[in-house]
Design an enzyme around this catalytic site. Sequence first.
Site, PDB file in Angstrom:
ATOM      1  N   GLU A   1      -5.101   0.824   0.425  1.00  0.00           N
ATOM      2  CA  GLU A   1      -4.487   1.744   1.012  1.00  0.00           C
ATOM      3  C   GLU A   1      -3.993   1.214   2.562  1.00  0.00           C
ATOM      4  OE1 GLU A   1      -2.498   4.360   0.272  1.00  0.00           O
ATOM      5  OE2 GLU A   1      -3.737   3.940  -1.849  1.00  0.00           O
TER       6      GLU A   1
ATOM      7  N   HIS B   1       5.482   2.270   2.530  1.00  0.00           N
ATOM      8  CA  HIS B   1       4.175   2.216   2.001  1.00  0.00           C
ATOM      9  C   HIS B   1       4.149   2.073   0.730  1.00  0.00           C
ATOM     10  CE1 HIS B   1      -0.229   3.343   1.863  1.00  0.00           C
ATOM     11  NE2 HIS B   1       0.201   3.965   0.992  1.00  0.00           N
ATOM     12  N   GLU B   2       4.807   2.634  -0.278  1.00  0.00           N
ATOM     13  CA  GLU B   2       4.723   2.896  -1.627  1.00  0.00           C
ATOM     14  C   GLU B   2       5.400   1.374  -2.032  1.00  0.00           C
ATOM     15  OE1 GLU B   2       3.223   4.631  -3.160  1.00  0.00           O
ATOM     16  OE2 GLU B   2       2.905   6.093  -1.690  1.00  0.00           O
TER      17      GLU B   2
ATOM     18  N   HIS C   1       2.796  -1.188  -1.946  1.00  0.00           N
ATOM     19  CA  HIS C   1       1.811  -1.367  -3.203  1.00  0.00           C
ATOM     20  C   HIS C   1       2.692  -2.105  -4.321  1.00  0.00           C
ATOM     21  CE1 HIS C   1      -1.163   1.376  -2.031  1.00  0.00           C
ATOM     22  NE2 HIS C   1      -0.454   2.353  -1.642  1.00  0.00           N
TER      23      HIS C   1
END
Length: 222
Positions: free
Chosen positions: A149, A71-72, A75
């Site tokens: 997100e 997930h990071e 980003h």
Amino acid sequence: MSCTPAEKLVYQTVEHIAQKNGITMPEVGIYESPEVNAFATGATRNSSLVAVSSGLLNQMQADEIEGVVAHEMAHIMNGDMVTMTLLQGIINAFVIFLSRALAQIISLALRRDESGSSGFVYFGITIVLEILLGVLGSIIVMAYSRRREFAADAGSASSVGKNKMLNALRALQKIHETNIAIPSDPKIAALKIDGKTSGFLHLFASHPPLEERIKHLTSLPV
């Protein structure tokens, strides 16, 4: 200095995704905190950092950790850090310009004499408008943050599998339900994997509710 299996997993996941997408390996950091969280930061995709809390590594399973790290990395791949900075800068510039323009119009309309006292009126109106427009600007920035997100969740699912990201979100949800909330540093709250607000404050939240993220990710054909 030796690494734990969980710390090695963080590094390996970052390395795998970086190599797969042809970017420079981000720096990887483990910060000591009982808070269950992680964040990504950096000026560009090729100059970035992924940091994970010790609390997250201690309370999550391997597949859940992979989901969070991916997930990071999503980003970073999406350029969210730069985009958020640019958006905030644009909003700030707009707030300053519009508040001063409106204050000038209003102060001239309210001026009752030629003594120059309108300067104080202009100053007061400018402050009030900057506060009001700043609040509206924050709502816009946080709305975008919540959208990114959802995109990062989808990016994680694409990199390591939908089930791993879903398991990570469900683990965070369970931790929220069973643990006492631990204060977080507000300066990096928008960068982290999770945030918790409710009611009217949701308009100023950097993250959607976990149940919404789970529902959204479940519906995606990833």
